[in-house]
Motif scaffolding. Sequence first.
Motif, short mmCIF file in Angstrom:
data_model
loop_
_atom_site.label_atom_id
_atom_site.label_comp_id
_atom_site.label_asym_id
_atom_site.label_seq_id
_atom_site.Cartn_x
_atom_site.Cartn_y
_atom_site.Cartn_z
N LEU A 59 0.81 -1.21 0.00
CA LEU A 59 0.00 0.00 0.00
C LEU A 59 0.85 1.27 0.00
CD1 LEU A 59 -2.55 -1.13 2.75
CD2 LEU A 59 -3.04 -0.92 0.30
N ALA A 60 2.06 1.17 0.55
CA ALA A 60 2.92 2.35 0.72
C ALA A 60 4.32 2.00 0.24
CB ALA A 60 2.93 2.79 2.18
N THR A 61 4.47 1.84 -1.06
CA THR A 61 5.78 1.48 -1.62
C THR A 61 6.74 2.66 -1.50
OG1 THR A 61 5.04 2.18 -3.81
CG2 THR A 61 4.78 -0.15 -3.25
N PRO A 62 8.03 2.39 -1.33
CA PRO A 62 9.01 3.48 -1.25
C PRO A 62 8.90 4.40 -2.47
CG PRO A 62 10.03 1.42 -0.61
CD PRO A 62 8.66 1.07 -1.13
N GLY A 63 8.85 5.70 -2.20
CA GLY A 63 8.73 6.68 -3.27
C GLY A 63 7.30 7.08 -3.59
N SER A 64 6.33 6.29 -3.12
CA SER A 64 4.93 6.66 -3.37
C SER A 64 4.54 7.84 -2.49
CB SER A 64 4.01 5.47 -3.11
OG SER A 64 4.07 5.07 -1.75
N ARG A 65 3.50 8.55 -2.93
CA ARG A 65 3.04 9.72 -2.18
C ARG A 65 1.65 9.45 -1.62
NH1 ARG A 65 6.38 13.91 -2.78
NH2 ARG A 65 4.83 15.41 -2.04
N LEU A 66 1.49 9.77 -0.35
CA LEU A 66 0.23 9.56 0.35
C LEU A 66 -0.23 10.88 0.96
CD1 LEU A 66 1.29 6.33 2.27
CD2 LEU A 66 -0.21 6.41 0.27
N PHE A 67 -1.51 10.94 1.28
CA PHE A 67 -2.04 12.10 1.98
C PHE A 67 -2.01 11.80 3.48
CE2 PHE A 67 -3.90 12.28 -2.23
CZ PHE A 67 -3.70 13.61 -2.58
N ILE A 68 -1.50 12.75 4.26
CA ILE A 68 -1.34 12.55 5.69
C ILE A 68 -2.27 13.49 6.46
CG2 ILE A 68 0.68 14.11 5.74
CD1 ILE A 68 1.74 12.35 8.07
N TYR A 69 -2.98 12.90 7.43
CA TYR A 69 -3.91 13.65 8.28
C TYR A 69 -3.51 13.40 9.73
CZ TYR A 69 -6.93 13.90 4.13
OH TYR A 69 -7.44 14.12 2.88
N PRO A 70 -2.69 14.26 10.33
CA PRO A 70 -2.28 14.07 11.72
C PRO A 70 -3.48 14.06 12.67
CG PRO A 70 -0.88 15.69 10.64
CD PRO A 70 -2.05 15.44 9.72
N GLY A 71 -3.35 13.31 13.76
CA GLY A 71 -4.42 13.25 14.74
C GLY A 71 -4.46 14.51 15.60
N ARG A 72 -5.55 14.64 16.36
CA ARG A 72 -5.65 15.75 17.31
C ARG A 72 -4.49 15.70 18.30
NH1 ARG A 72 -11.29 15.76 20.12
NH2 ARG A 72 -10.24 17.44 21.25
N GLU A 73 -4.16 14.49 18.72
CA GLU A 73 -2.90 14.29 19.45
C GLU A 73 -1.89 13.85 18.41
OE1 GLU A 73 -0.94 11.71 23.11
OE2 GLU A 73 -3.09 11.57 22.70
N GLY A 74 -0.92 14.71 18.14
CA GLY A 74 -0.06 14.53 16.99
C GLY A 74 1.12 13.61 17.17
N ARG A 75 1.49 13.30 18.43
CA ARG A 75 2.65 12.44 18.66
C ARG A 75 2.37 11.49 19.82
NH1 ARG A 75 7.38 13.86 16.16
NH2 ARG A 75 7.43 15.92 15.18
N ASP A 76 3.01 10.31 19.76
CA ASP A 76 2.91 9.39 20.88
C ASP A 76 4.13 9.55 21.78
OD1 ASP A 76 5.01 8.05 19.64
OD2 ASP A 76 3.83 6.30 19.06
N ARG A 77 4.21 8.74 22.81
CA ARG A 77 5.29 8.91 23.79
C ARG A 77 6.66 8.55 23.22
NH1 ARG A 77 4.69 3.82 28.00
NH2 ARG A 77 4.30 2.19 26.46
N TYR A 78 6.69 7.91 22.06
CA TYR A 78 7.96 7.58 21.42
C TYR A 78 8.38 8.64 20.40
CZ TYR A 78 6.62 3.05 23.36
OH TYR A 78 6.22 2.04 24.21
N GLY A 79 7.59 9.70 20.28
CA GLY A 79 7.91 10.76 19.34
C GLY A 79 7.42 10.51 17.92
N ARG A 80 6.68 9.43 17.71
CA ARG A 80 6.17 9.14 16.38
C ARG A 80 4.96 10.02 16.06
NH1 ARG A 80 5.47 2.70 17.08
NH2 ARG A 80 4.17 3.53 18.76
N THR A 81 4.82 10.39 14.79
CA THR A 81 3.66 11.13 14.34
C THR A 81 2.46 10.19 14.29
OG1 THR A 81 4.97 12.68 13.04
CG2 THR A 81 2.65 12.44 12.43
N LEU A 82 1.36 10.59 14.93
CA LEU A 82 0.12 9.82 14.89
C LEU A 82 -0.75 10.39 13.78
CD1 LEU A 82 -0.58 9.67 18.72
CD2 LEU A 82 0.35 7.84 17.28
N ALA A 83 -1.10 9.56 12.80
CA ALA A 83 -1.81 10.10 11.64
C ALA A 83 -2.58 9.02 10.90
CB ALA A 83 -0.82 10.75 10.67
N HIS A 84 -3.60 9.48 10.17
CA HIS A 84 -4.25 8.66 9.15
C HIS A 84 -3.49 8.89 7.85
CE1 HIS A 84 -7.72 7.58 11.57
NE2 HIS A 84 -7.93 8.85 11.86
#
Length: 233
Positions: A59-84
């Motif tokens: 679904l997400a091959t290297p080089g492909s472009r996706l649309f990113i929708y960050p969550g209301r809470e944008g990061r988790d405790r590990y610093g990762r971006t939380l998003a659809h």
Amino acid sequence: MPKGEGAQAEVERVLDGDTLVLRDGRTVRLIGINTPELGRDGRADEAFAREARLELRRLATPGSRLFIYPGREGRDRYGRTLAHLVDDDGRLLAESLLADGLGYALAIAPNTTLADCLFSLERTARERQVGLWKLSPVKRLERGAALKAGFGVWRGRVTRTGLRKDGAWLVLDEQLFVLLPGSFRARVGTLRDRTVEARGWLVDRGRRSGAKDGTRQRWLLSISHPLHLVVMD
């Protein structure tokens, strides 16, 4: 679909079934899904962990472009971006994974806008017995299921209930102590002797019963959303 217009982002690589890295360096953890864990430190892969990673790579091959929708809470405790993440056809990547039975639906506030939709997809996959649902992954406490730390779905009979300052609690088969949010305070008493399924991350509180709440169950599960506790009878 998430509301608004998402920004485009380019995929660098996929780490596992629910996490990938973007070309701009951000690590994105998909909202609304938890996929089986790949083995680390000598531990074996969980069932369908590799299949989930392969599907996300498709679904997400290297080089492909996706649309990113960050969550209301944008990061988790590990610093990762939380998003659809959404593909060019307007489909959520998490939607595709859940429809194929390659993960469990999650609802963790405040990123719960699409929770009902994602749980519906999981229910359909479960009814069809596809992916991990072929294996009946629900752990049944009444049948002596072994308890271990980590994510899971647990089924058992409610043997005790009670209230706490900011919520409620129940005990499943005298083995698992479950913390409930405030929305359960008014109805937790009606759950006694009912069979329920609870999902989340199991925590080992140690062999001693010295929990601050005074209970003696070694294992703790915190329910983060009403969708994570389902009455089965």
